[in-house]
Design an enzyme around this catalytic site. Structure first.
Site, mmCIF file in Angstrom:
data_model
loop_
_atom_site.group_PDB
_atom_site.id
_atom_site.type_symbol
_atom_site.label_atom_id
_atom_site.label_comp_id
_atom_site.label_asym_id
_atom_site.label_seq_id
_atom_site.Cartn_x
_atom_site.Cartn_y
_atom_site.Cartn_z
ATOM 1 C CG ASP A 21 -2.145 -1.051 1.347
ATOM 2 O OD1 ASP A 21 -2.763 -1.488 0.431
ATOM 3 O OD2 ASP A 21 -2.709 -1.349 1.930
ATOM 4 N NE ARG A 101 -1.271 2.050 12.952
ATOM 5 C CZ ARG A 101 -0.456 1.021 12.567
ATOM 6 N NH1 ARG A 101 0.769 1.794 11.779
ATOM 7 N NH2 ARG A 101 -1.166 0.257 11.723
ATOM 8 C CG ASP A 130 -3.940 1.231 12.719
ATOM 9 O OD1 ASP A 130 -3.643 1.413 14.092
ATOM 10 O OD2 ASP A 130 -3.981 0.489 12.324
ATOM 11 C CB SER A 182 -3.928 -7.362 6.654
ATOM 12 O OG SER A 182 -3.593 -6.139 8.072
HETATM 13 N N1 ARG Z 1 -7.364 -4.101 15.414
HETATM 14 C C1 ARG Z 1 -6.273 -3.872 16.196
HETATM 15 C C2 ARG Z 1 -6.382 -2.231 16.894
HETATM 16 O O1 ARG Z 1 -7.323 -1.460 16.595
HETATM 17 C C3 ARG Z 1 -4.921 -3.854 15.129
HETATM 18 C C4 ARG Z 1 -4.944 -3.026 13.846
HETATM 19 C C5 ARG Z 1 -4.092 -3.650 12.480
HETATM 20 N N2 ARG Z 1 -4.167 -4.799 11.758
HETATM 21 C C6 ARG Z 1 -3.760 -5.863 11.451
HETATM 22 N N3 ARG Z 1 -4.075 -6.792 11.522
HETATM 23 N N4 ARG Z 1 -2.872 -5.080 10.753
HETATM 24 O O2 ARG Z 1 -5.708 -1.989 17.409
#
Ligand code: ARG
Length: 412
Positions: A21, A101, A130, A182
Site C-alpha cells: 500500500d 500509531r 488506525d 494483514s
Molecule cells: N485491531 C487492531 C487495532 O485496532 C490492529 C489493527 C491492525 N491490524 C492488522 N492486522 N494490520 O489496534
C-alpha cells in the site's frame, strides 16, 4: 471533507512501511499530483527487517527518506504507561498497534516540520481504527497540517489492482505478496487479520502465527522467571538489571517459545464494526500478568478496585486514538500515584501456553500473615466480627421484616 483535492505540487510526509500500500501511495501521489514525497519509516521493534527501506523509498522517487529508531521511546513512554495502567482493550488486547500509531504520528509531524511539508499521508483504509489514530495523533500535535489517507479515495479496488499498478511501473513487490494475512507488528505484539481469519467459526491455522509456538509444540519442561518491578516498571529479569527494549524483546522470545500470548478476539472497532483479530503478544501478556500479581499484594483494596475501572477507560482511550489528550495525562497521574507502592519481585512459571504465579514479594506488601492466619499466631479480633456482620447485613434484615413486594394486580 475534500478527499485529495488541491494536492498539486504539495510536499508530503508519508508514513512508509515499505509494503504494497505505502509503496503504491508513494508512487501514485507523485504521478497523479506531481507531489514531492518525504518518507518516514519508524522502527518500533518489528522483527521484520526495515533494512534497505530508505533505498526503496528513493527508488520510488522520494525526495528524502527517514528511518527513525523509536524503540526506546515506544517502550518507555508508551508501552510502560499502558502496562502500569493495566490497559487491555475489552479485557484482552494489549494494544500493540494502537500504542504504536500515536508515536508514528509524532515522528511524522516532526519530520514534516523539518522538511517543510504541509501535508502528511498514511496508508490506512477508511474502515479501521488506525486512520483515526493517525489523524487524531497528527492533529493533536499540529492542527495546521493536512492529513490524507489515499486508500480512502483512490481507484484501486484490491491488492491485485495495486500489484498490477506496480508491475506496469517495475515497482518490486516480492516481499509483500506472499502472505494471505494483514500483519502489523511491533515490540509489544503482532496483529494478524484477513484471509481465512475473517470467518470466526474457523480456528486460526498454524501459519497465521508469526512469533509464538503452539502450546502443543512447547517444551515439556516448565521454566520459571523472575521479574523485578520498581514503581510499576519492570527493571530486572532473573535479578539482572535490563533496559526496556531488551527486556521486552527477551520476554517475547522466552514466553513465545512456551506458546504464551496467543489471543483470538472478536473486538468492537471504533467505527462500529465487529472484527476478528489474532494477536500474539508473549512479552506483553507475561508482563501484564506479573504486574497485576504484584499489584494484588501492594495496592489497598479501594485503590485496586478503582484502578481496575480506570484500566478499562484507559484501554478504550488508547484504542480510540486519544493518546495526546489531557485525559490520558490525567489518567497517568492517577496511575503513577498508585504505582509508588508497586515494587518487588514476581516469579512466574511458563508451561505449554500457561502462566502461573510461583511467588510474589514486596517491601510494600500489604499482606499481613498475622491477620490472615488460621493458626495460633492469629491477631484478628474475631469478636468484632459479630457487630461488623450485623451492621453489614442490616439492609437485608430490614427488607425481610417488611411486607414482601406484591404483583401489580394485588395492589389496592
Ligand atoms: N485491531 C487492531 C487495532 O485496532 C490492529 C489493527 C491492525 N491490524 C492488522 N492486522 N494490520 O489496534
Amino acid at each position: 471533507m475534500n478527499g485529495l483535492a488541491g494536492l498539486q505540487g504539495a510536499r508530503i510526509a508519508l508514513a512508509f512501511s515499505g509494503g504494497l500500500d505505502t509503496s503504491v501511495i508513494a508512487s501514485w501521489l507523485q504521478e497523479e499530483f506531481g507531489a514531492e514525497i518525504v518518507t518516514v519509516s519508524g522502527d518500533l521493534g518489528q522483527e521484520k527487517e526495515l533494512k534497505g527501506i530508505t533505498e526503496k523509498a528513493y527508488q520510488l522517487g522520494a525526495k528524502a527518506a527517514y528511518h527513525v529508531d523509536l524503540k526506546k521511546q515506544f517502550a518507555e513512554d508508551f508501552v510502560f504507561h499502558a502496562l502500569k495502567a493495566g490497559a487491555l482493550y475489552e479485557g484482552v488486547y494489549p494494544l500493540a498497534t494502537a500504542l504504536g500509531r500515536p508515536l508514528l504520528a509524532k515522528a511524522l509531524v516532526e519530520i514534516a516540520r523539518k522538511e517543510e511539508c504541509t501535508v502528511v499521508a498514511h496508508g490506512c483504509t477508511g474502515k479501521g481504527n488506525d486512520q483515526v489514530r493517525f489523524d487524531a495523533g497528527v492533529w493533536a500535535l499540529a492542527p495546521d497540517l493536512r492529513v490524507i489517507a489515499p486508500v480512502r479515495h483512490w481507484p484501486f479496488k484490491s491488492r491485485e489492482d495495486e500489484i498490477a499498478y506496480c508491475a506496469e511501473r517495475g515497482i518490486p513487490v516480492s516481499a509483500t505478496k506472499a502472505s494471505p494475512y494483514s500483519i502489523d507488528e511491533n515490540l509489544w505484539g503482532t496483529s494478524i487479520e484477513c484471509g481465512v481469519l475473517e470467518d470466526p467459526t474457523v480456528a486460526p491455522p498454524e501459519d497465521a502465527y508469526q512469533r509464538t509456538v503452539s502450546p502443543e509444540q512447547a517444551p515439556n519442561t516448565p521454566e520459571e522467571i523472575a521479574i523485578t518491578f520498581k514503581h510499576g516498571i519492570p527493571v530486572a529479569l532473573n535479578e539482572e538489571a535490563i533496559g526496556a527494549v531488551d527486556l521486552i524483546t527477551m520476554l517475547n522470545h522466552l514466553a513465545g517459545a512456551h506458546g504464551i500470548g496467543r489471543l483470538d478476539m472478536i473486538e468492537n472497532r471504533l467505527v462500529g464494526i465487529k472484527s476478528r483479530e489474532i494477536y500474539e503478544a508473549p512479552g506483553a501478556t507475561l508482563l501484564h500478568f506479573a504486574h497485576s500479581e504484584l499489584e494484588r499484594i501492594t495496592l489497598d483494596k479501594w485503590t485496586a478496585h478503582a484502578k481496575a475501572k480506570l484500566s478499562q477507560d484507559y484501554a478504550e482511550l488508547v484504542y480510540n486514538g486519544l493518546w495526546f489528550s489531557p485525559l490520558r495525562t490525567a489518567f497517568d497521574a492517577f496511575v503513577d500515584e498508585t504505582q509508588t507502592r508497586v515494587n518487588g519481585i514476581v516469579v512466574v512459571k511458563l508451561y505449554k501456553g500457561t502462566m502461573s504465579v510461583r511467588s510474589r514479594q514486596s517491601p510494600n506488601s500489604l499482606y499481613d500473615k498475622a491477620l490472615a492466619s488460621y493458626t495460633a499466631e492469629d491477631t484478628f479480633d474475631h469478636s468484632a466480627g459479630e457487630g461488623f456482620s450485623k451492621i453489614f447485613s442490616l439492609p437485608l434484615r430490614t427488607l425481610a421484616r417488611t411486607v414482601p413486594a406484591v404483583a401489580e394486580h394485588e395492589l389496592v
